[in-house]
Every structure is written in C-alpha cells, then in structure tokens.
Design a protein around this motif. Structure first.
Motif, mmCIF file in Angstrom:
data_model
loop_
_atom_site.group_PDB
_atom_site.id
_atom_site.type_symbol
_atom_site.label_atom_id
_atom_site.label_comp_id
_atom_site.label_asym_id
_atom_site.label_seq_id
_atom_site.Cartn_x
_atom_site.Cartn_y
_atom_site.Cartn_z
ATOM 1 N N ARG A 126 -6.198 0.703 2.163
ATOM 2 C CA ARG A 126 -7.629 0.962 2.246
ATOM 3 C C ARG A 126 -8.351 0.241 1.106
ATOM 4 O O ARG A 126 -7.860 0.208 -0.029
ATOM 5 N N THR A 127 -9.521 -0.321 1.437
ATOM 6 C CA THR A 127 -10.329 -1.036 0.454
ATOM 7 C C THR A 127 -11.739 -0.476 0.474
ATOM 8 O O THR A 127 -12.386 -0.429 1.534
ATOM 9 N N SER A 128 -12.226 -0.052 -0.671
ATOM 10 C CA SER A 128 -13.567 0.502 -0.775
ATOM 11 C C SER A 128 -14.591 -0.627 -0.769
ATOM 12 O O SER A 128 -14.475 -1.589 -1.541
ATOM 13 N N LYS A 129 -15.605 -0.510 0.109
ATOM 14 C CA LYS A 129 -16.662 -1.513 0.140
ATOM 15 C C LYS A 129 -17.515 -1.454 -1.127
ATOM 16 O O LYS A 129 -18.041 -2.474 -1.591
ATOM 17 N N GLY A 132 -14.485 -2.008 -4.271
ATOM 18 C CA GLY A 132 -13.431 -2.992 -4.094
ATOM 19 C C GLY A 132 -12.056 -2.467 -4.438
ATOM 20 O O GLY A 132 -11.069 -3.213 -4.411
ATOM 21 N N LEU A 164 -14.153 3.168 5.281
ATOM 22 C CA LEU A 164 -13.472 2.185 4.442
ATOM 23 C C LEU A 164 -12.831 1.105 5.315
ATOM 24 O O LEU A 164 -12.553 1.322 6.500
ATOM 25 N N ASN A 165 -12.608 -0.050 4.709
ATOM 26 C CA ASN A 165 -11.805 -1.060 5.380
ATOM 27 C C ASN A 165 -10.350 -0.612 5.372
ATOM 28 O O ASN A 165 -9.783 -0.371 4.300
ATOM 29 N N ILE A 281 -20.832 6.314 3.314
ATOM 30 C CA ILE A 281 -20.949 4.972 3.892
ATOM 31 C C ILE A 281 -20.689 5.078 5.385
ATOM 32 O O ILE A 281 -19.678 5.666 5.793
ATOM 33 N N PRO A 284 -17.661 1.249 9.746
ATOM 34 C CA PRO A 284 -17.910 -0.093 10.258
ATOM 35 C C PRO A 284 -17.722 -0.116 11.767
ATOM 36 O O PRO A 284 -17.063 0.746 12.341
#
Length: 511
Positions: A126-129, A132, A164-165, A281, A284
């Motif tokens: 997982r990557t936080s927008k 990062g 999250l991504n 957030i 997406p």
C-alpha cells in the motif's frame, strides 16, 4: 522470495518453482520446431472473409523435440491454436505412454491469476497518496469475481476500497496457467525419454478464397487470367515458416462446439467503509483491465496482403495436386500464417484464355419493369487446354479489367463456382447499362395473356443476349434470334445490333 505484480504480470513469465517431492512432474514445450497447416474452405462461404467470423478450419501438424523424465509427467504443448478441437488431437512419438489429454482453457489474465490464489497468501503493498509512505504485509485472498476480498491481520476488507494505492504481488505464476493456448497430455514411461513428438489437431477460424483477376484483350475474344490464393487466420496463434496447403472441395464434417479460452479481467466496485472514511481520501476509480491488455500476450502479426495486379512481377505460386475427389494446392516454400491476418500467394496464371462475352437477363412471365433495366454481362469460358485453360478452378471472386491507353479500367466484378477440367465456366458480372431490357404486360385476350420484352443496345458494337424464363410460358413472336429449351428452361438467344433493339412476345394461357 520472487514476487509478481498483478497489474504488470503480462510483461513476463517466471520460471516454475522446483517441484515438491512426490508432486506431478511438468514438462513444457514452448513452441513447435516445425509446423504444417492445411486450410479447408467454408463450404458455404462466397463473400469476403471476416477475420472475426471465419467458417473454415485447418489441420495443424506440429513437430516438437521433448525430453521427459521417468515416471508420470504432464507434457504441456504451449502455443497451439486457440480454436483447437480437443477431441481431434492426436499425439504420436511417445508409443503407448499417453494416458490422458486436456485442453487447458484458462489463460493467464488478472482474473484467472487471482482465482488461482484463492485461500492462499499473497503480498499486499500500500502507498499513501498524501505522504508517499509504503507499507507491506501478507494477505490471504478470500474472494474474487466482481471484486477482490482479502484477509489481513486487521480483518477482512475489499481491495482498492481504502483510498490508498494497493497492489497484490503473487510469488509465482501457477503451473496450470499459460499466457498462450495450451494442450496438455499425461504420459508415463519407465525410463527417461528424448523424442520427436508429433501433435496433430483440427482448429476452427481459418478459411481461404480464390480471387481471379482478368484483363480483357483488345479484340474481346481472350483474356489474361491470374488468380490469388488468399489464406485467412482469425486465431490468436500464428504459425511461423509453416508448410502451408489449401484444399478445395466439400467434406462431410460434423459441427462441433468451439471451446473458448478463459481470459478474465477484474472489475472492482467499492462501498463506504470505516477505513475509507478514516483516510479522508476518496477511493480511486477502479482500474480497467481492457481486452487489448489481455491480447498483448498473444503472438500477433501484421496483415500481409499483396496488392492485386493483373500481372504481378514476382509471386510464390501454389502447385495443384489431386487428393482423392478433392484438390490440394501446395505452397512450395514455407510461409508465415500470422495471427489475425490474411496472406496471398499466386494460384495460377493463364496468359490467353478464350472467352465468349454476352449479356444475360433472368425473368418470369409475370414480371414487369417500370422502365429499362440493365442486363448482366456474362463471360463464358471453356475449361479445356485447347481453349487456354484446362485446370481445376476453385470457387472465388472474379474481377475483370480492360486496358485503355496503358491504364487498367474496371469492367465488372462477379464470382465463380468450383469447375473441373472440361466444364463450361459462367462468370456473371455486375449490371451493364449499355444493354437494357424492358418488360411490359399486354392486355389479356380471353384466357390468353402476353408480355413483351424489348432489348436495346446503345453501344457501338453488337451485343449477344440470352433471356432465360423461370416458368413454363413459351416465348413466341420473335423475328430475330432463336427460342430453345435448355436444361428445362426456355431461352431466347439474340444478337442486338449496335444502337438498335429487338423484341420478343411471350404468351401464357390462363388455367
């Protein structure tokens, strides 16, 4: 541990992990060393071929060099045609060792990869927008289909619904998933074997056509005839440097259902959840795994179509052979029958074939026109050596040109049916406005009805014409030409002089 990113898994394939002790051995044959393709026409096909809807089929013979360990092994033939008919497959070269064969319908795709890991551990990144920051953890795939559900230390959640991504990484590609259509067989041998194995099978979605290109001589009595043989492959698999043949004729063949390979994308839909709310957030949009990404794993080829020309400078010519009641056309050099493409090779070339050019009108007694209608141009060829032909002519389209001031001009297009040596060949071209027919019903007298046909010719040369009647009304009252019975049909044959007309009256008695 070596991992694979789900979204990029189509870029490359990993080697298989070592086999556990006691597991079934797997041997992969990635491609044929030699291949032969024989294409059979759609018996009902007459129009232009559509690559997505081909009604013919092909007989494919592949030769592969394989090395098998002792014991029982699954031998996987990768890169076979996607339209392979499993029950037609024959494997030779392994003696009596083949005990089972399977058409592996599942191809490597995002959906099938996730399905293969149901209940198993994968790696979740997982990557936080906002920051990062990257976090990684293990997860278990619990469900797939319309979305992906995973279980982590925090509980059960839907993938891509946290805002999250998120990326899933699989440790390896399962052995039963291939990026290309695959046929597998189970074989058993008491000792290691190295052999040349021949795999033969039928596959759908192939076809071929003949296309005749003719140039009319200035005197109108002969033509230069050239023909292309157009091969079409609508399959996802191409065959490189194949010994290629085409067969003309009708075969008795049962229709079978084609097995469609399973290639599935992933559709992700989310719903509000506490964790999504906590991030602040919005999630997406769901990633789209489009069909063109699936097809990126397919060996493809560009369309290879040579320009039509009445007199090509160089061309590979197919050699004609007898195959029982069928005709076989063998291409003398290996050619590539690429996926989703057409290829043309020269079929025949006859520099001076004699023809009789005339005009034709088909009608019935009750027909009536609202004015003059153009007749069809008809070319009659005698398929004998003495007349400049004398060879089997497969069915196909026909294009007629004439030369004027060194430039070709199109005269018309038509079609030919299969014709054997010694038969007459009729090619009906498009309507010709130079010769026209008008048909009018006359007033009945008692129980006798009459119709009159008026043929006009506005050309500078005379026009031979034949009118065929599709019922039993007998043509009468003509001062020119002749009326005769041919093959159960009344036919009026007449020569209409230049810039003139001719008439025929047809009489029919009421019942």
């Amino acid at each position: 541990m070596r991992r694979f990113v789900l979204g990029l898994m189509l870029a490359a394939l990993p080697s298989l992990a070592p086999m556990p002790v006691g597991a079934q051995a797997i041997v992969i044959s990635p491609r044929p060393d030699k291949v032969a393709v024989t294409v059979y026409r759609d018996p009902n096909g007459s129009s232009a071929m559509e690559l997505g809807w081909l009604g013919g089929f092909a007989l494919v013979t592949e030769t592969r060099r394989v090395t098998l360990p002792a014991g029982e092994v699954d031998l996987r033939f990768e890169g076979v045609a996607g339209g392979l008919i499993p029950q037609s497959a024959v494997v030779s070269g392994l003696g009596d060792g083949v005990t089972e064969k399977n058409r592996d319908a599942k191809l490597l795709s995002p959906g099938t990869l996730i399905d293969a890991y149901l209940g198993q551990r994968v790696h979740l990144r997982r990557t936080s927008k906002a920051t990062g920051k990257v976090t990684e953890q293990e997860a278990i795939v619990r469900a797939s289909g319309s979305g992906i559900v995973v279980q982590t230390e925090s509980g059960i959640e839907a993938l891509r619904c946290t805002g999250l991504n998120e990326t899933l990484l699989a440790p390896r590609v399962p052995a039963d998933l291939s990026a290309r259509p695959t046929l597998s067989v189970r074989a058993r041998s008491a000792q290691p074997v190295e052999a040349d194995v021949t795999l033969t099978y039928l596959t759908s979605n192939f076809d071929w056509r003949a296309h005749y290109v003719a140039t009319l001589a200035p005197d109108g009595k002969t033509l230069a005839l050239f023909a292309w043989l157009t091969l079409a492959n609508g399959d996802d698999t191409g065959f490189v440097n194949a010994d290629t043949m085409a067969v003309a004729g009708r075969l008795n063949r049962e229709q079978v259902e084609r097995m469609q390979p399973e290639v599935r994308s992933i559709a992700i839909s989310c719903w509000p959840s506490r964790r999504t709310h906590q991030t602040g957030i919005p999630p997406p949009p769901a990633p789209e795994f489009k069909r063109d990404r699936d097809e990126a794993i397919v060996i493809t080829g560009s369309r290879m179509t040579m320009a039509e020309s009445p007199s090509p400078v160089t061309a590979v010519s197919a050699a004609q052979e007898n195959l029982g009641d069928l005709k076989l056309y063998r291409i003398p050099i290996p050619v590539t029958v690429a996926a989703h493409s057409q290829k043309q090779v020269a079929l025949l070339k006859q520099p001076s074939a004699k023809i009789v050019s005339k005009y034709r009108w088909d009608t019935r007694f009750a027909n009536q026109t609202d004015g003059p209608r153009p007749a069809q141009r008809l070319l009659k060829l005698d398929n004998r050596k003495a007349a400049g032909l004398g060879l089997p002519l497969p069915a196909g389209s026909f294009t007629l040109y004439t030369m004027r001031d060194g430039q070709p001009f199109l005269l018309g297009e038509g079609a030919m049916t299969d014709r054997a040596i010694g038969e007459m060949v009729d090619v009906v071209l498009a309507d010709t406005p130079g010769v026209e027919i008008e048909q009018r019903q006359l007033e009945a007298v008692g129980n006798v009805r009459e119709t009159i046909l008026i043929a006009t010719n506005d050309q500078s040369i005379a026009a031979p014409l034949e009118v065929r009647f599709g019922d039993d009304a007998k043509p009468l009252k003509t001062k020119s030409g002749s009326v005769k019975r041919r093959d159960g049909t009344w036919v009026w044959e007449v020569v209409v002089p230049a810039n003139s007309s001719r008439e025929l009256t047809v009489r029919h008695a009421n019942d």
